[in-house]
Design a protein around this motif. Structure first.
Motif, PDB file in Angstrom:
ATOM      1  N   VAL A  60       0.843  -1.198   0.000  1.00  0.00           N
ATOM      2  CA  VAL A  60       0.000   0.000   0.000  1.00  0.00           C
ATOM      3  C   VAL A  60       0.882   1.253   0.000  1.00  0.00           C
ATOM      4  O   VAL A  60       0.580   2.238  -0.685  1.00  0.00           O
ATOM      5  N   ALA A  61       1.983   1.203   0.742  1.00  0.00           N
ATOM      6  CA  ALA A  61       2.909   2.336   0.784  1.00  0.00           C
ATOM      7  C   ALA A  61       3.480   2.629  -0.604  1.00  0.00           C
ATOM      8  O   ALA A  61       3.701   3.800  -0.958  1.00  0.00           O
ATOM      9  N   CYS A  62       3.720   1.585  -1.398  1.00  0.00           N
ATOM     10  CA  CYS A  62       4.220   1.783  -2.768  1.00  0.00           C
ATOM     11  C   CYS A  62       3.226   2.596  -3.593  1.00  0.00           C
ATOM     12  O   CYS A  62       3.618   3.538  -4.309  1.00  0.00           O
ATOM     13  N   ILE A  63       1.941   2.249  -3.483  1.00  0.00           N
ATOM     14  CA  ILE A  63       0.911   2.961  -4.244  1.00  0.00           C
ATOM     15  C   ILE A  63       0.787   4.397  -3.762  1.00  0.00           C
ATOM     16  O   ILE A  63       0.775   5.352  -4.562  1.00  0.00           O
ATOM     17  N   VAL A  64       0.704   4.567  -2.448  1.00  0.00           N
ATOM     18  CA  VAL A  64       0.561   5.915  -1.877  1.00  0.00           C
ATOM     19  C   VAL A  64       1.761   6.786  -2.239  1.00  0.00           C
ATOM     20  O   VAL A  64       1.619   7.955  -2.620  1.00  0.00           O
ATOM     21  N   GLY A  65       2.956   6.199  -2.139  1.00  0.00           N
ATOM     22  CA  GLY A  65       4.164   6.954  -2.472  1.00  0.00           C
ATOM     23  C   GLY A  65       4.201   7.385  -3.924  1.00  0.00           C
ATOM     24  O   GLY A  65       4.581   8.524  -4.234  1.00  0.00           O
ATOM     25  N   ALA A  66       3.806   6.484  -4.831  1.00  0.00           N
ATOM     26  CA  ALA A  66       3.808   6.819  -6.261  1.00  0.00           C
ATOM     27  C   ALA A  66       2.813   7.936  -6.570  1.00  0.00           C
ATOM     28  O   ALA A  66       3.120   8.870  -7.330  1.00  0.00           O
ATOM     29  N   ILE A  67       1.623   7.859  -5.977  1.00  0.00           N
ATOM     30  CA  ILE A  67       0.605   8.884  -6.229  1.00  0.00           C
ATOM     31  C   ILE A  67       1.036  10.220  -5.637  1.00  0.00           C
ATOM     32  O   ILE A  67       0.930  11.278  -6.289  1.00  0.00           O
ATOM     33  N   LEU A  68       1.533  10.207  -4.401  1.00  0.00           N
ATOM     34  CA  LEU A  68       1.980  11.450  -3.770  1.00  0.00           C
ATOM     35  C   LEU A  68       3.150  12.062  -4.540  1.00  0.00           C
ATOM     36  O   LEU A  68       3.237  13.297  -4.672  1.00  0.00           O
ATOM     37  N   TYR A  69       4.030  11.213  -5.041  1.00  0.00           N
ATOM     38  CA  TYR A  69       5.160  11.716  -5.827  1.00  0.00           C
ATOM     39  C   TYR A  69       4.679  12.447  -7.072  1.00  0.00           C
ATOM     40  O   TYR A  69       5.119  13.565  -7.366  1.00  0.00           O
ATOM     41  N   ARG A  70       3.756  11.842  -7.811  1.00  0.00           N
ATOM     42  CA  ARG A  70       3.267  12.476  -9.032  1.00  0.00           C
ATOM     43  C   ARG A  70       2.452  13.732  -8.720  1.00  0.00           C
ATOM     44  O   ARG A  70       2.518  14.719  -9.458  1.00  0.00           O
TER      45      ARG A  70
ATOM     46  N   ASN B  79      13.784  17.000 -13.297  1.00  0.00           N
ATOM     47  CA  ASN B  79      14.820  16.212 -12.626  1.00  0.00           C
ATOM     48  C   ASN B  79      15.241  16.855 -11.315  1.00  0.00           C
ATOM     49  O   ASN B  79      15.542  16.157 -10.334  1.00  0.00           O
ATOM     50  N   LEU B  80      15.278  18.186 -11.273  1.00  0.00           N
ATOM     51  CA  LEU B  80      15.620  18.885 -10.036  1.00  0.00           C
ATOM     52  C   LEU B  80      14.571  18.625  -8.961  1.00  0.00           C
ATOM     53  O   LEU B  80      14.906  18.331  -7.802  1.00  0.00           O
ATOM     54  N   VAL B  81      13.300  18.710  -9.349  1.00  0.00           N
ATOM     55  CA  VAL B  81      12.215  18.447  -8.396  1.00  0.00           C
ATOM     56  C   VAL B  81      12.285  17.005  -7.903  1.00  0.00           C
ATOM     57  O   VAL B  81      12.112  16.723  -6.703  1.00  0.00           O
ATOM     58  N   THR B  82      12.567  16.075  -8.813  1.00  0.00           N
ATOM     59  CA  THR B  82      12.681  14.668  -8.436  1.00  0.00           C
ATOM     60  C   THR B  82      13.787  14.468  -7.414  1.00  0.00           C
ATOM     61  O   THR B  82      13.607  13.769  -6.399  1.00  0.00           O
ATOM     62  N   ALA B  83      14.960  15.081  -7.660  1.00  0.00           N
ATOM     63  CA  ALA B  83      16.085  14.942  -6.736  1.00  0.00           C
ATOM     64  C   ALA B  83      15.739  15.489  -5.353  1.00  0.00           C
ATOM     65  O   ALA B  83      16.073  14.880  -4.324  1.00  0.00           O
ATOM     66  N   VAL B  84      15.057  16.623  -5.320  1.00  0.00           N
ATOM     67  CA  VAL B  84      14.673  17.223  -4.037  1.00  0.00           C
ATOM     68  C   VAL B  84      13.692  16.325  -3.294  1.00  0.00           C
ATOM     69  O   VAL B  84      13.820  16.095  -2.080  1.00  0.00           O
ATOM     70  N   LEU B  85      12.702  15.793  -4.017  1.00  0.00           N
ATOM     71  CA  LEU B  85      11.705  14.932  -3.382  1.00  0.00           C
ATOM     72  C   LEU B  85      12.322  13.645  -2.852  1.00  0.00           C
ATOM     73  O   LEU B  85      11.971  13.187  -1.755  1.00  0.00           O
ATOM     74  N   VAL B  86      13.234  13.044  -3.613  1.00  0.00           N
ATOM     75  CA  VAL B  86      13.893  11.824  -3.149  1.00  0.00           C
ATOM     76  C   VAL B  86      14.725  12.110  -1.903  1.00  0.00           C
ATOM     77  O   VAL B  86      14.726  11.339  -0.932  1.00  0.00           O
ATOM     78  N   THR B  87      15.440  13.234  -1.913  1.00  0.00           N
ATOM     79  CA  THR B  87      16.243  13.618  -0.746  1.00  0.00           C
ATOM     80  C   THR B  87      15.369  13.786   0.488  1.00  0.00           C
ATOM     81  O   THR B  87      15.700  13.299   1.580  1.00  0.00           O
ATOM     82  N   LEU B  88      14.247  14.469   0.321  1.00  0.00           N
ATOM     83  CA  LEU B  88      13.332  14.665   1.452  1.00  0.00           C
ATOM     84  C   LEU B  88      12.772  13.335   1.952  1.00  0.00           C
ATOM     85  O   LEU B  88      12.657  13.108   3.164  1.00  0.00           O
ATOM     86  N   ALA B  89      12.428  12.454   1.019  1.00  0.00           N
ATOM     87  CA  ALA B  89      11.883  11.155   1.406  1.00  0.00           C
ATOM     88  C   ALA B  89      12.896  10.332   2.191  1.00  0.00           C
ATOM     89  O   ALA B  89      12.539   9.577   3.100  1.00  0.00           O
ATOM     90  N   ILE B  90      14.185  10.476   1.861  1.00  0.00           N
ATOM     91  CA  ILE B  90      15.220   9.732   2.570  1.00  0.00           C
ATOM     92  C   ILE B  90      15.509  10.346   3.936  1.00  0.00           C
ATOM     93  O   ILE B  90      15.695   9.647   4.935  1.00  0.00           O
ATOM     94  N   VAL B  91      15.524  11.678   3.995  1.00  0.00           N
ATOM     95  CA  VAL B  91      15.935  12.377   5.222  1.00  0.00           C
ATOM     96  C   VAL B  91      14.823  12.445   6.255  1.00  0.00           C
ATOM     97  O   VAL B  91      15.067  12.304   7.459  1.00  0.00           O
ATOM     98  N   LEU B  92      13.573  12.652   5.810  1.00  0.00           N
ATOM     99  CA  LEU B  92      12.477  12.910   6.748  1.00  0.00           C
ATOM    100  C   LEU B  92      12.242  11.794   7.766  1.00  0.00           C
ATOM    101  O   LEU B  92      12.019  12.086   8.949  1.00  0.00           O
ATOM    102  N   PRO B  93      12.240  10.499   7.372  1.00  0.00           N
ATOM    103  CA  PRO B  93      12.020   9.462   8.389  1.00  0.00           C
ATOM    104  C   PRO B  93      13.040   9.499   9.515  1.00  0.00           C
ATOM    105  O   PRO B  93      12.693   9.373  10.694  1.00  0.00           O
ATOM    106  N   GLY B  94      14.329   9.681   9.162  1.00  0.00           N
ATOM    107  CA  GLY B  94      15.361   9.772  10.196  1.00  0.00           C
ATOM    108  C   GLY B  94      15.187  11.000  11.065  1.00  0.00           C
ATOM    109  O   GLY B  94      15.355  10.953  12.291  1.00  0.00           O
ATOM    110  N   ALA B  95      14.835  12.129  10.430  1.00  0.00           N
ATOM    111  CA  ALA B  95      14.619  13.354  11.198  1.00  0.00           C
ATOM    112  C   ALA B  95      13.431  13.211  12.136  1.00  0.00           C
ATOM    113  O   ALA B  95      13.455  13.678  13.281  1.00  0.00           O
TER     114      ALA B  95
END
Length: 300
Positions: free
Chosen positions: A241-251, A271-287
């Motif tokens: 379910v997280a895969c689906i939610v993540g894909a929809i939220l990303y788009r 591509n810039l927006v994609t890089a920023v979103l991926v960075t946030l997705a990686i950093v936010l859980p740890g933060a």
């Protein structure tokens, strides 16, 4: 705010990339197998489906053939790793590079238009729905069916063996599990889902292009990581379910960023927006965990 067309367009694309996220979940999370083949198997699925459709073959059969082609590509990557002992990441890169030439061979040219052809979406346009709502309805059904089937597979004996292979291959072998076969099956299944996504994407967009797979791995990872940041993957079902939610939220985030006038972004900034979103997705859980730990210490 997004227009209705932009909103449904983001949903449509997000649902398709949900299938890509499923595939990446199998390879990266279940098998711990870093697989870049998806950048080649996505346009492979599109190419196979497009060529068969313009030859007059039933679009559902063409889509099924695209799934089989994706599975074949994944099997090649896995066999390079299992049989020839090539590092999994390098094996996937080799297959991805080879698939560029394969896709050109299949299509015979860089791109194929499907605007005047019958696709899996064509019968759905007879429904009493707006034009841009039809793909969303169909792809919702496809991804729900895929989720249920994949969830049930992961709970089966073979699925459990595959999960054991990814968790601890040595222990799995000690229990009599053929880990090599599980890797081949898992990577094949992963790329079969990506091939399905490519076939549906080509029919949705009205064209197949040899370069349409560039960056698919990044989009899939963004969907996977972003979804896990929103929904804790404590079980296989929640992870899917997280895969689906993540894909929809990303788009939706991409659509909002590119359509919001006050941000000032343009299509070339994707591509810039994609890089920023991926960075946030990686950093936010740890933060989030850090903030929660500090809050707990302060209360004590």
């Amino acid at each position: 705010m997004l227009s209705e067309i932009a909103f449904f367009g983001a949903l449509e694309t997000g649902l398709i990339y949900g299938l890509v996220a499923f595939g990446i979940y199998i390879s990266f999370r279940v098998l711990d197998f870093p697989d870049l083949t998806v950048d080649g198997s996505f346009p492979l699925g599109a190419a196979v489906a497009a060529v068969m459709i313009i030859e007059g073959i039933n679009p559902w059969l063409a889509t099924g053939a695209a799934v089989l082609a994706g599975m074949a590509a994944g099997s090649v990557t896995a066999l390079l790793n299992v049989k020839l002992k090539i590092l999994n990441l390098l094996a996937s890169i080799l297959t991805m590079i080879a698939l560029y030439s394969v896709n050109l061979r299949i299509m015979g040219r860089p791109n194929i238009a499907l605007l005047s052809e019958q696709t899996v979406l064509t019968p759905w346009y007879n429904l009493d729905l707006d034009y841009h709502q039809v793909p969303v309805l169909m792809f919702t059904i496809v991804i729900i069916v895929s989720l249920v089937l994949l969830w049930r597979f992961m709970k089966s004996e073979t699925g459990l063996a595959m999960r054991a292979t990814g968790a601890n291959a040595r222990m799995a072998r000690a229990q009599g599990i053929a880990t090599g076969a599980m890797i081949v099956l898992g990577v094949a299944l992963s790329n079969g889902l990506v091939g399905l996504a490519g076939a549906l994407f080509a029919q949705s967009q009205g064209a197949a292009d040899v370069t349409m797979g560039v960056g698919v791995i990044v989009i899939g990872l963004a969907s996977l990581i972003g979804g896990e940041a929103v929904i804790t993957p404590s079980s296989v079902f929640r992870a899917l379910v997280a895969c689906i939610v993540g894909a929809i939220l990303y788009r939706l985030a991409i659509a909002f960023a590119l359509n919001a006038d006050f941000i000032g972004l343009k299509s070339q900034d994707l591509n810039l927006v994609t890089a920023v979103l991926v960075t946030l997705a990686i950093v936010l859980p740890g933060a989030r965990q850090t903030i929660r730990a500090r809050f707990t210490r302060n209360r004590q």
